[in-house]
Design an enzyme around this catalytic site. Structure first.
Site, PDB file in Angstrom:
ATOM      1  N   ASN A 151      -4.007  -6.184   0.489  1.00 24.82           N
ATOM      2  CA  ASN A 151      -2.812  -6.277   1.334  1.00 24.82           C
ATOM      3  C   ASN A 151      -2.165  -4.919   1.594  1.00 24.82           C
ATOM      4  OD1 ASN A 151      -2.591  -7.142  -1.533  1.00 24.82           O
ATOM      5  ND2 ASN A 151      -0.431  -6.723  -1.206  1.00 24.82           N
ATOM      6  N   HIS A 205       1.721 -17.911   6.558  1.00 21.98           N
ATOM      7  CA  HIS A 205       2.657 -16.968   7.188  1.00 21.98           C
ATOM      8  C   HIS A 205       2.055 -15.597   7.465  1.00 21.98           C
ATOM      9  CE1 HIS A 205       4.255 -14.521   3.638  1.00 21.98           C
ATOM     10  NE2 HIS A 205       3.576 -15.454   3.013  1.00 21.98           N
ATOM     11  N   CYS A 329      10.521  -1.677  -6.160  1.00 24.12           N
ATOM     12  CA  CYS A 329      11.723  -1.194  -6.846  1.00 24.12           C
ATOM     13  C   CYS A 329      12.115  -2.235  -7.888  1.00 24.12           C
ATOM     14  CB  CYS A 329      12.834  -0.990  -5.836  1.00 24.12           C
ATOM     15  SG  CYS A 329      14.302  -0.289  -6.572  1.00 24.12           S
TER      16      CYS A 329
END
Ligand code: PLP
Length: 412
Positions: A151, A205, A329
């Site tokens: 990905n 999606h 993060c």
């Protein structure tokens, strides 16, 4: 401000044709497909037709080999946990160090439960070495889980070859692939090139269906214990009332991806290649992550030495441009992506990686805009970087010395 959406590996716009296909099941045809009355026949037939369609598009699979799930994460969890639960006698699993967390974290969890897991390394282009894979296979290997396309970088793994080698070595080893980024983009034929694959996960999606729908292909005869227990839906293999509308949407989106495939690939590849060429030409100290490996046509992951990806993303966002960085993060600390770490991207670049991912809805004008603003953004951030000599507009001599280091040298 108009949004320029170039983060299609994260999620995609729902295709208008998909909206049209699903709307009847969100409005008039809301009945539970398991109900006995005549009105429920419409939703039940729609789910059956969608299942046949998805099976056919995957290369003439049988419709009862398709399990609808809520997302690729659920499909991957079902594939891994379901396989280990159904095969209590084997304890060894092979996967790669660059899988999506939906496989990686399951593999780590299995490790904590006493399974032995080999996480195959990748080279600097993000490729798995087939010889490493062959060496990792063992008499007690229970399953293999290797993604089809990464990905972050778009790098494509030789799933056909790895699955064939697996089955030639031991037909009892279950072969799973997470094909979330490749379904509808790459040729996948479960009766042809993917005939040795037992389990295959993907998600709606990523191919212009809504979020919240996924699928798992389970080849007939593959032992896989149900993960969700409850009612008898999905032949007792995945309990929970079917998400009729989104199942219909997934099938329609997949159909559109196949119908438009050749035209989409030509346009998308041309846009990606132009973006890559122009940025590499205009910006010094830029590296294309996975650029030498076979890659998805829509993905461009670039490492900009001496700056932070987050800074780039904020500035891109100010222009309405959506892209993503490899860093996650977590708890206030910026961790570089596990994929780029596995590829040993130099530390001067690993924090400066940005991924653009293109879809059929992008235009040449949008690519022009990125080509226009991206070099300015990189230039302005570099001028603020301690690794950059703003006066001479080039890296400091110390920074140049560190250009190929994968770890930050210890402070002297
Ligand atoms: N696997 C891969 C390769 C992905 O790219 C993603 C999403 O980014 C997933 C799994 C998880 O998909 P979902 O959001 O449908 O759970």
């Amino acid at each position: 401000m108009k949004v320029i959406y170039l983060d299609n590996n994260a999620t995609t716009q729902v295709a208008p044709e998909v909206v049209e296909a699903i709307t009847p099941f969100l409005t008039g045809e809301y009945f539970n497909p398991s109900s006995m009355y005549e009105a429920a026949r419409g939703p039940a037939d729609a789910v059956a037709a969608a299942r046949r369609k998805v099976a056919k598009l995957l290369g003439n699979a049988r419709s009862n080999e398709i399990l609808f799930t809520s997302c690729a994460t659920e499909s991957n969890n079902t594939a891994l946990f379901g396989t280990v639960a159904a095969n209590p006698n084997r304890r060894h699993i092979i996967t790669t160090s660059v899988e999506h967390p939906a496989v990686l974290n399951v593999a780590h969890d299995l490790e904590r439960r006493g399974f032995e897991v080999d996480f195959l390394p990748v080279d600097s282009e993000g490729r798995v070495d087939v010889a490493d894979f062959v060496r990792a296979l063992r008499p007690d290997t229970l399953m293999v889980s290797v993604m089809h396309a990464n990905n972050e970088t778009g790098v494509i793994f030789p799933v056909e070859e790895l699955a064939r080698i697996t089955k030639e070595t031991d037909p009892g080893i279950v072969f799973h692939t997470d094909a979330t980024q490749s379904v509808g983009k790459q040729p996948i034929d479960l009766s042809g090139n993917f005939r040795h694959v037992d389990l295959l996960s993907f998600s709606g999606h990523k191919l212009h269906a809504p979020k919240g729908i996924g699928a798992l292909y389970i080849r007939r005869g593959t032992p896989c214990r149900p993960f969700m227990l409850g009612g008898h839906q999905e032949d007792g293999r995945r309990a929970g009332t079917e998400n009729v509308a989104f199942i219909v949407g997934l099938a329609r989106a997949f159909e559109l991806a196949v119908e438009n495939h050749d035209a989409d690939v030509a346009r998308i590849t041309a846009m990606r290649d132009r973006l890559q060429r122009e940025l590499v030409e205009r910006i010094p100290y830029l590296h294309v992550n996975g650029g030498e490996a076979p890659r998805l046509d829509n993905t461009l992951n670039i490492a900009c030495h001496f700056i932070e990806g987050e800074g780039i993303l904020y500035q891109l966002s100010a222009y309405g441009i959506c892209a993503s960085s490899g860093s996650a993060c977590t708890s206030g600390s910026l961790e570089p992506s596990h994929v780029l770490r596995a590829m040993k991207v130099p530390f001067t670049a690993i924090h400066g990686s940005v991924r653009f991912s293109i879809s059929r809805y992008n235009t040449e004008e949008e690519i022009d805009r990125v080509i226009e603003v991206f070099p300015e953004i990189v230039g302005s951030l570099r001028r603020l970087s301690p690794y950059w000599d703003a006066r001479r507009d080039e890296p400091t001599p110390e920074a140049l010395e560190m250009l190929h280091e994968t770890e930050m040298p210890q402070a002297r």
